[in-house]
Write an enzyme that holds these catalytic residues in place. Structure first.
Site, mmCIF file in Angstrom:
data_model
loop_
_atom_site.group_PDB
_atom_site.id
_atom_site.type_symbol
_atom_site.label_atom_id
_atom_site.label_comp_id
_atom_site.label_asym_id
_atom_site.label_seq_id
_atom_site.Cartn_x
_atom_site.Cartn_y
_atom_site.Cartn_z
ATOM 1 N N ASP A 23 48.574 68.966 26.369
ATOM 2 C CA ASP A 23 49.138 69.954 27.297
ATOM 3 C C ASP A 23 49.116 69.439 28.737
ATOM 4 O O ASP A 23 48.240 68.664 29.112
ATOM 5 C CB ASP A 23 48.334 71.269 27.175
ATOM 6 C CG ASP A 23 49.082 72.445 27.770
ATOM 7 O OD1 ASP A 23 50.315 72.335 27.982
ATOM 8 O OD2 ASP A 23 48.439 73.473 28.023
ATOM 9 N N ARG A 27 53.243 70.233 34.388
ATOM 10 C CA ARG A 27 52.502 70.326 35.656
ATOM 11 C C ARG A 27 52.261 68.949 36.257
ATOM 12 O O ARG A 27 52.298 68.782 37.473
ATOM 13 C CB ARG A 27 51.163 71.067 35.432
ATOM 14 C CG ARG A 27 51.330 72.584 35.427
ATOM 15 C CD ARG A 27 50.114 73.276 34.863
ATOM 16 N NE ARG A 27 50.066 73.138 33.405
ATOM 17 C CZ ARG A 27 48.988 73.378 32.672
ATOM 18 N NH1 ARG A 27 47.864 73.746 33.263
ATOM 19 N NH2 ARG A 27 49.046 73.251 31.367
ATOM 20 N N GLU A 70 56.770 78.454 19.387
ATOM 21 C CA GLU A 70 57.047 79.189 20.628
ATOM 22 C C GLU A 70 57.768 78.318 21.655
ATOM 23 O O GLU A 70 58.461 78.834 22.535
ATOM 24 C CB GLU A 70 55.745 79.738 21.233
ATOM 25 C CG GLU A 70 55.134 80.908 20.470
ATOM 26 C CD GLU A 70 54.414 80.490 19.180
ATOM 27 O OE1 GLU A 70 54.068 79.304 19.035
ATOM 28 O OE2 GLU A 70 54.213 81.371 18.319
ATOM 29 N N ASN A 71 57.605 77.011 21.563
ATOM 30 C CA ASN A 71 58.277 76.114 22.519
ATOM 31 C C ASN A 71 59.806 76.161 22.406
ATOM 32 O O ASN A 71 60.514 75.767 23.327
ATOM 33 C CB ASN A 71 57.796 74.665 22.362
ATOM 34 C CG ASN A 71 56.389 74.421 22.883
ATOM 35 O OD1 ASN A 71 55.688 73.531 22.405
ATOM 36 N ND2 ASN A 71 55.958 75.196 23.864
ATOM 37 N N ARG A 198 42.756 77.654 25.227
ATOM 38 C CA ARG A 198 43.279 78.528 24.172
ATOM 39 C C ARG A 198 43.881 77.682 23.060
ATOM 40 O O ARG A 198 44.141 76.506 23.241
ATOM 41 C CB ARG A 198 44.320 79.507 24.741
ATOM 42 C CG ARG A 198 45.449 78.830 25.500
ATOM 43 C CD ARG A 198 46.498 79.852 25.987
ATOM 44 N NE ARG A 198 47.474 79.233 26.860
ATOM 45 C CZ ARG A 198 47.433 79.305 28.200
ATOM 46 N NH1 ARG A 198 46.485 79.986 28.811
ATOM 47 N NH2 ARG A 198 48.362 78.692 28.931
ATOM 48 N N LEU A 199 44.104 78.355 21.909
ATOM 49 C CA LEU A 199 44.629 77.639 20.743
ATOM 50 C C LEU A 199 46.153 77.610 20.700
ATOM 51 O O LEU A 199 46.730 76.750 20.040
ATOM 52 C CB LEU A 199 44.113 78.295 19.458
ATOM 53 C CG LEU A 199 42.796 77.756 18.912
ATOM 54 C CD1 LEU A 199 42.378 78.537 17.667
ATOM 55 C CD2 LEU A 199 42.897 76.278 18.561
#
Ligand code: IPE
Ligand code: IPE
Ligand code: MG
Length: 255
Positions: A23, A27, A70-71, A198-199
């Site tokens: 992840d 950013r 979800e991506n 988070r997972l």
């Protein structure tokens, strides 16, 4: 110094399966005033480094959360760019993956992938199937709730077809066979980069007793040594699986 850590963690007994939530690409790029896609490009380089790192220590299973269900909800341009990057990387890296003896597996709702991408991936899976080095599991269009629901449907279908006679016989071990991870041991260690804790719908069933390790670095900045440090941190933990520390330590004495 870091060569020592490699030897040290090998000697201490490696986890069998490490899973990583890669992840922070977006950013990382935004921080540099770049488009998010540059972060993803850089992230591919990190994947190469980490696969090599896993190979260097003889890790058996490495799972990488590459793209979540979800991506798909991200802007179309980003999704397309990611798919393009993946297709490109697969073609470019196949010879190196073969050289390293990496075996590729994919878990996820892969019928949603663009046909061209899936074609390249299936070819890679086929080509690497007989390799005996690291098993690299790519979670692609993966979602744990989707996976569990799918398993429930498969069970129901088998029951209806009379293949599963007694539902009482459906235990945890048996249920594992309906998951996309059938035959793969549960992750011992889960690493997430970027500081998020988070997972995000990753391996909910399989992570019941997994050790979590969160690192405050964006994925493009993650180094081989960060993986080794995560493993060393894992090795210093006591996994109790519901028992008392005393029980676990006595059991170890008997081993
Ligand atoms: C991880 O980086 C890669 C994917 C989820 C595909 P992100 O794209 O989530 O980067 P951030 O979290 O927005 O920084
Ligand atoms: C999780 O990262 C999915 C992958 C790394 C592929 P996300 O960036 O999509 O997760 P959230 O949205 O921050 O929870
Ligand atoms: Mg993210």
């Amino acid at each position: 110094m870091m060569n020592d850590i490699k030897q040290e963690i090998i000697a201490a007994g490696l986890p069998e399966h490490v899973a990583i939530i890669m992840d922070g690409n977006g950013r990382w790029a935004r921080q540099r005033g770049l488009e998010r896609i540059y972060g993803h490009k850089q992230g591919v380089d990190t994947v190469k480094k980490v696969v090599e790192a896993a190979r260097d220590i003889g890790l058996k299973y490495l799972t990488l959360y590459t793209f979540s269900i979800e991506n798909w909800n991200r802007p179309r341009t980003e999704v397309d760019a990611l798919m393009g990057l993946m297709a490109e990387a697969i073609v470019r890296e196949t010879p190196e993956l073969m050289r390293q003896g990496v075996r590729i597996k994919v878990i996820g709702h892969t019928t949603d992938l663009p046909a061209g991408v899936w074609q390249k991936i299936s070819k890679l899976i086929e080509e690497t199937a007989a390799n005996t080095g690291v098993t690299l599991i790519l979670a692609l269009s993966y979602g744990a709730r989707w996976e569990i629901l799918r398993a429930a449907r498969l069970v129901a279908e088998e029951y209806k077809a009379g293949k599963l006679e007694n539902l009482e016989h459906l235990d945890e071990l048996c249920f594992n066979r309906y998951l996309t991870t059938a035959g793969i041991p549960d992750p011992d260690l889960l690493v997430r980069t970027s500081g998020e804790c988070r997972l995000s719908n990753f391996l909910l069933w399989q992570c019941a007793y997994t050790e979590f390790y969160f690192i405050d670095k964006f994925w493009p900045d993650f180094e081989k040594d960060d993986l080794y440090l995560a493993i060393r941190n894992f090795q210093n933990r006591e996994r109790r699986f519901g028992m008392t520390g005393e029980q676990v330590r006595t059991e170890q004495n008997f081993l």
